[in-house]
Motif scaffolding. Structure first.
Motif, PDB file in Angstrom:
ATOM      1  N   VAL A  61      34.304  36.460  28.670  1.00  0.00           N
ATOM      2  CA  VAL A  61      35.637  36.601  29.249  1.00  0.00           C
ATOM      3  C   VAL A  61      36.527  37.315  28.240  1.00  0.00           C
ATOM      4  CG1 VAL A  61      37.679  35.371  30.113  1.00  0.00           C
ATOM      5  CG2 VAL A  61      35.382  34.541  30.672  1.00  0.00           C
ATOM      6  N   VAL A  89      40.682  28.651  36.452  1.00  0.00           N
ATOM      7  CA  VAL A  89      39.255  28.355  36.404  1.00  0.00           C
ATOM      8  C   VAL A  89      39.011  27.445  35.209  1.00  0.00           C
ATOM      9  CG1 VAL A  89      36.918  29.277  36.198  1.00  0.00           C
ATOM     10  CG2 VAL A  89      38.662  30.554  37.468  1.00  0.00           C
ATOM     11  N   VAL A 109      40.811  29.367  32.034  1.00  0.00           N
ATOM     12  CA  VAL A 109      41.093  30.800  32.030  1.00  0.00           C
ATOM     13  C   VAL A 109      41.695  31.174  33.381  1.00  0.00           C
ATOM     14  CG1 VAL A 109      39.229  31.261  30.394  1.00  0.00           C
ATOM     15  CG2 VAL A 109      38.790  31.472  32.843  1.00  0.00           C
ATOM     16  N   TRP A 110      42.236  32.356  33.438  1.00  0.00           N
ATOM     17  CA  TRP A 110      42.892  32.839  34.667  1.00  0.00           C
ATOM     18  C   TRP A 110      41.964  33.774  35.416  1.00  0.00           C
ATOM     19  CZ3 TRP A 110      45.811  37.854  35.151  1.00  0.00           C
ATOM     20  CH2 TRP A 110      46.447  37.958  36.393  1.00  0.00           C
ATOM     21  N   ARG A 111      41.802  33.510  36.727  1.00  0.00           N
ATOM     22  CA  ARG A 111      41.122  34.462  37.600  1.00  0.00           C
ATOM     23  C   ARG A 111      42.202  35.268  38.307  1.00  0.00           C
ATOM     24  NH1 ARG A 111      36.051  34.352  39.629  1.00  0.00           N
ATOM     25  NH2 ARG A 111      35.857  32.081  39.431  1.00  0.00           N
ATOM     26  N   ASP A 116      39.005  39.046  38.398  1.00  0.00           N
ATOM     27  CA  ASP A 116      38.584  39.137  36.997  1.00  0.00           C
ATOM     28  C   ASP A 116      38.960  37.859  36.247  1.00  0.00           C
ATOM     29  OD1 ASP A 116      37.696  41.823  37.299  1.00  0.00           O
ATOM     30  OD2 ASP A 116      39.773  42.520  37.098  1.00  0.00           O
ATOM     31  N   LEU A 117      38.053  37.372  35.399  1.00  0.00           N
ATOM     32  CA  LEU A 117      38.348  36.239  34.533  1.00  0.00           C
ATOM     33  C   LEU A 117      38.962  36.761  33.239  1.00  0.00           C
ATOM     34  CD1 LEU A 117      35.190  33.947  34.858  1.00  0.00           C
ATOM     35  CD2 LEU A 117      37.396  33.714  35.999  1.00  0.00           C
ATOM     36  N   ASP A 119      41.049  35.393  29.599  1.00  0.00           N
ATOM     37  CA  ASP A 119      41.532  34.309  28.741  1.00  0.00           C
ATOM     38  C   ASP A 119      42.905  34.710  28.217  1.00  0.00           C
ATOM     39  OD1 ASP A 119      41.787  32.102  27.135  1.00  0.00           O
ATOM     40  OD2 ASP A 119      40.527  32.888  25.532  1.00  0.00           O
ATOM     41  N   PRO A 134      31.878  28.224  33.050  1.00  0.00           N
ATOM     42  CA  PRO A 134      32.658  27.646  34.152  1.00  0.00           C
ATOM     43  C   PRO A 134      32.151  26.253  34.532  1.00  0.00           C
ATOM     44  CG  PRO A 134      32.071  29.933  34.616  1.00  0.00           C
ATOM     45  CD  PRO A 134      31.281  29.523  33.414  1.00  0.00           C
TER      46      PRO A 134
END
Length: 210
Positions: A61, A89, A109-111, A116-117, A119, A134
């Motif tokens: 990520v 996520v 983390v942000w999706r 897209d993943l 950090d 995950p």
């Protein structure tokens, strides 16, 4: 981050242990160790990830940190979702002290809306990317979750380090303390136990890992 909202001793208990002691949840700073990102394709990393969550696979990520608290990823990601859409996520950041220990830290983390993943968590040390596993177990990040640590060496100092942190986490999260963050109060007995744990951690002769 998982164990980032930690509690720390803010004073030394008196010999008679007569009063409760206020402590703050955070990482103790006396052991000089630098974590690095665990190599995602290494067999021992894959095996460790299988132990953490057998139904998941680690992904790389990319890091794009935003301004915010160094200690807590969850509010940052929740705010990002409110402002920019996407979703949070939950999973584990996989770190390594090279040749000594591998560690899974509960992390979010942000999706993005595009899938897209990313950090977005700021850190004192900058990384281009992290190894992220995950979660597939439905973990609850409203309560503290201890890091999962595994030694990569027979060195008794590493095994002691892991055991002391297990004891420290258990002490800070007994009963109702598991639901509390920030400054908390420990009983005189618990404060004394914490002091002894931190003193023993302080005595471990670790070298800095660059």
């Amino acid at each position: 981050m998982g164990e980032a909202r930690r509690k720390r001793l803010t004073g030394q208990p008196g010999g008679d242990g007569a009063a409760q002691l206020q402590v703050k949840k955070e990482w103790p700073t006396f052991v000089i160790i630098r974590h690095g990102v665990a190599p995602i394709n290494a067999d021992y990393v894959k095996n460790f990830c299988m132990q953490v969550d057998a139904n998941s696979s680690a992904v790389e990520v990319k890091c794009a940190p935003v301004k915010g608290d160094l200690k807590d990823c969850f509010p940052l990601v929740e705010k990002q979702v409110q402002n920019s859409g996407g979703s949070l996520v939950l999973g584990w950041a996989i770190w390594e002290i090279v040749g000594q220990m591998i560690e899974a830290e509960l992390h979010a983390v942000w999706r993005s809306a595009e899938g897209d993943l990313i950090d977005i968590s700021p850190r004192e040390r900058r990384f281009n990317s992290i190894t992220f596993l995950p979660d597939t177990k439905g973990l609850d990040f409203s309560r503290q979750v201890d890091n999962i640590r595994h030694p990569l060496t027979a060195d008794p100092r590493i095994h002691k380090f892991i055991e002391l942190h297990r004891q420290r986490f258990a002490l800070f999260n007994e009963g109702d303390l598991a639901d509390k963050m920030g400054v908390v109060e420990l009983s005189p007995q618990a404060a004394r136990e914490l002091y002894l744990i931190e003193r023993e951690l302080d005595s471990l002769p670790f070298l800095a890992v660059e």
